[in-house]
Design an enzyme around this catalytic site. Structure first.
Site, mmCIF file in Angstrom:
data_model
loop_
_atom_site.group_PDB
_atom_site.id
_atom_site.type_symbol
_atom_site.label_atom_id
_atom_site.label_comp_id
_atom_site.label_asym_id
_atom_site.label_seq_id
_atom_site.Cartn_x
_atom_site.Cartn_y
_atom_site.Cartn_z
ATOM 1 N N CYS A 46 30.884 -54.984 -26.101
ATOM 2 C CA CYS A 46 31.579 -56.277 -26.067
ATOM 3 C C CYS A 46 33.097 -56.090 -26.094
ATOM 4 O O CYS A 46 33.837 -56.801 -25.410
ATOM 5 C CB CYS A 46 31.162 -57.136 -27.255
ATOM 6 S SG CYS A 46 29.421 -57.533 -27.296
ATOM 7 N N THR A 47 33.551 -55.132 -26.877
ATOM 8 C CA THR A 47 34.995 -54.897 -26.978
ATOM 9 C C THR A 47 35.555 -54.435 -25.641
ATOM 10 O O THR A 47 36.622 -54.889 -25.206
ATOM 11 C CB THR A 47 35.282 -53.867 -28.081
ATOM 12 O OG1 THR A 47 34.787 -54.385 -29.326
ATOM 13 C CG2 THR A 47 36.774 -53.590 -28.207
#
Length: 221
Positions: A46-47
């Protein structure tokens, strides 16, 4: 059944975000929009995705597309996570250039059919899948892509798809496999040859096929 189908009016939900409380249709205004969901804050894939989205924010802006993300954590967590995201981009201290929706009760994720039943958090609850929703100025869903939580997105493909959506919304054409902006497009089958000739001053070429049917018609938009 939860979820939303192509052509449906996207729900005008209210939600808390890192930019304050919003009503979704008011947030979009008359713009195109993209909503992309994330399984959880402070997670590796996600990052990288949020960092990529932030890095190419100008690409969405020049296409007139408003960006907004969603994750199943609180606004406070989102704000702290955003610092990590921008640091990953070697841009520590700069704000994330789009808001993140807080969906810590998973209400919106359920409504939009975003949950991934195969990926669960430490409490055994399903994580949000990696959904991509592109919404038109008419507030209708134009594109939906659903990735499992374990597979990161390809933002080059998302931008390519938006280019196709915006072109085909204005002209009676379709874009072939692997099409990129500037390449030839295909005349839609519902147009007669006479209509195509009048609509496309750059001309129409037809590929000969064993069937003898003249359905592969190309033009330069």
């Amino acid at each position: 059944m939860p979820g939303i189908l192509l052509g449906d009016v996207f729900p005008n939900f209210e939600a808390d975000t890192t930019a304050g409380r919003i009503k979704f249709h008011e947030f979009l205004g008359n713009s195109w929009g993209i909503l992309f969901s994330h399984p959880r804050d402070f997670t590796p894939v996600c990052t990288t995705e949020l960092a990529c989205a932030a890095k190419i924010e100008q690409e969405f802006k020049k296409r007139g597309v408003k960006m907004i993300a969603l994750s199943i954590d609180s606004v406070e967590d989102h704000k702290n996570w955003s610092k990590d995201v921008m640091a990953f981009n070697d841009n520590a201290g700069s704000p994330l250039p789009f808001p993140i929706i807080a969906d810590d009760n998973r209400e919106l994720s359920v409504q939009l059919g975003m949950l991934d039943p195969d990926e669960k958090d430490k409490d055994g609850l399903p994580l949000t899948a990696r959904c991509v929703f592109v919404i038109g100025p008419d507030k209708k869903l134009k594109l939906s892509i659903l990735y499992p939580a374990t597979t990161g997105r390809n933002f080059d493909e998302i931008l390519r798809a938006i280019d196709s959506l915006q072109l085909t919304a204005q002209k009676k054409v379709a874009t072939p496999v692997d099409w990129k902006p500037g390449e030839k497009v295909m005349v839609i089958p519902s147009l007669s040859d006479a209509e195509a000739a009048s609509l496309f001053p750059n001309g129409v070429t037809t590929k000969d096929l064993p069937s003898g049917k003249k359905y592969l018609r190309y033009t330069q938009p």
